[in-house]
Scaffold this active site. Sequence first.
Site, PDB file in Angstrom:
ATOM      1  CG  ASN A 122       1.164 -25.475   7.807  1.00 24.72           C
ATOM      2  OD1 ASN A 122       2.062 -25.871   7.071  1.00 24.72           O
ATOM      3  ND2 ASN A 122       0.411 -26.304   8.505  1.00 24.72           N
ATOM      4  CG  ASP A 129       5.943 -30.153  12.288  1.00 31.14           C
ATOM      5  OD1 ASP A 129       5.545 -29.062  12.728  1.00 31.14           O
ATOM      6  OD2 ASP A 129       5.245 -30.892  11.570  1.00 31.14           O
ATOM      7  N   GLY A 179      -2.278 -37.442   9.379  1.00 29.08           N
ATOM      8  CA  GLY A 179      -1.017 -37.976   9.874  1.00 29.08           C
ATOM      9  C   GLY A 179      -1.190 -38.302  11.345  1.00 29.08           C
ATOM     10  N   GLY A 209      -7.746 -34.354  14.539  1.00 25.36           N
ATOM     11  CA  GLY A 209      -9.110 -34.506  14.044  1.00 25.36           C
ATOM     12  C   GLY A 209      -9.789 -35.783  14.484  1.00 25.36           C
ATOM     13  N   GLY A 243      -8.582 -37.885  17.019  1.00 24.79           N
ATOM     14  CA  GLY A 243      -8.481 -37.963  18.475  1.00 24.79           C
ATOM     15  C   GLY A 243      -9.495 -37.099  19.194  1.00 24.79           C
ATOM     16  CE  LYS A 254      -5.200 -24.765   9.697  1.00 24.67           C
ATOM     17  NZ  LYS A 254      -5.206 -26.025  10.490  1.00 24.67           N
TER      18      LYS A 254
END
EC number: 2.7.2.1
Length: 400
Positions: free
Chosen positions: A7, A142, A206, A326, A328, A14
């Site tokens: 990513n 995405d 986001g 994160g 949620g 990442k």
Amino acid sequence: MLTLVLNCGSSSVKFALLDLSANLTLLSGLAERLGSTGAVATLSRGENRRSVPVPDGSYAGAFEVVRAELGALGVREQVRAVGHRVVHGGERFSAPALIDAKVMAAIRACVPLAPLHNPANIAGIEAAQEAFGQLPHVAVFDTAFHQTMPDVAFRYAVPESWYAQHGVRRYGFHGTSHAYVAAEAARMLGMPLDALNLVTAHLGNGCSVAAVQGGRSIDTSMGLTPLEGLIMGTRSGDVDPGLHEFMARQAGLSLTQVTAALNKESGLSGLSGGLGSDMRELEAAAGRGHTGARLAVAAFVYRLAKGVAGMAVALGHLDALVFTGGIGENSATIRAATLERLGVLGFRLDQQANAQAVRGQPGLISAAGSVPALVVNTNEELSIARQTRQVLAAQTGDQA
């Protein structure tokens, strides 16, 4: 089959190495501050973590670190493919794609739609092809999951020529996460995915919600760009489009300056008066009575609840609400406040279950008799690896 997942952002990479046959992550890490002399990669193997410098602070240097680590693990020759997260695939891609010259050209053609993301994705792919040139590379988009939205959901009420000539429409993002947690929620509920109407809420720096009907996205909160929709860490979410002209006239700001402020200085950070975008810190500050933090948290919940309710309208009937990301997965406070506002839709909270569903502990958080609400841990790397394997299986017939 070992799959390397990448990513690539503008200043970071990442990465994760997954063994799908054993459902294991053998290696994960993050190369940060790329483009600077202080670039460093953090490598994690199970509980072991260490940091190493990235040669010349480039994508190529980051991938040299990854190659060296694969060699140290003795698995370099076992890696069969590289899966790449690509933010925007436009209308061209409704599924992952084996990367070739035509696919790269199509990703480049989407740069105007994602000028902050696709250029970094492209540069990362090119560097990875140099570093891992003997392997097939697959792009996972995405936006692809949301290509099943009907036109009433994706079209803006703007001149038709804007859509026909420039692709101005709603695309949606976080699709890999929404698709993954929808499938996981169906498994946890013990019901077939194709029989469920779900609202999935991906809440991190986001944020977006999606209406998932029978495993297909039929609406989502993000639009042409990831700026539309919910309040986010530093992004405003929905604002009046007239804001750009107003701030140009009142404050002398350019279009670029207004857009930058809406992306990087707004959202939770803006509402809190610059206190920050970390929900944990904002919740703590709100508890101490900080006015800006209290407003930021309350507005976040209010807009989230409205977003969930809107997705429920798209579905017509709601079987469950899924929290992920994160925030949620870890904020019992945000989940509780959101479900309280959603009582009109039949949600009731199980306070004990909600309090326990933190730090990677998924599960049902709604009370008996309530419309189900649950926490599901997202795993975009695993989803990208699986989709990469599916693309290669379709190409070669290899199911390994």
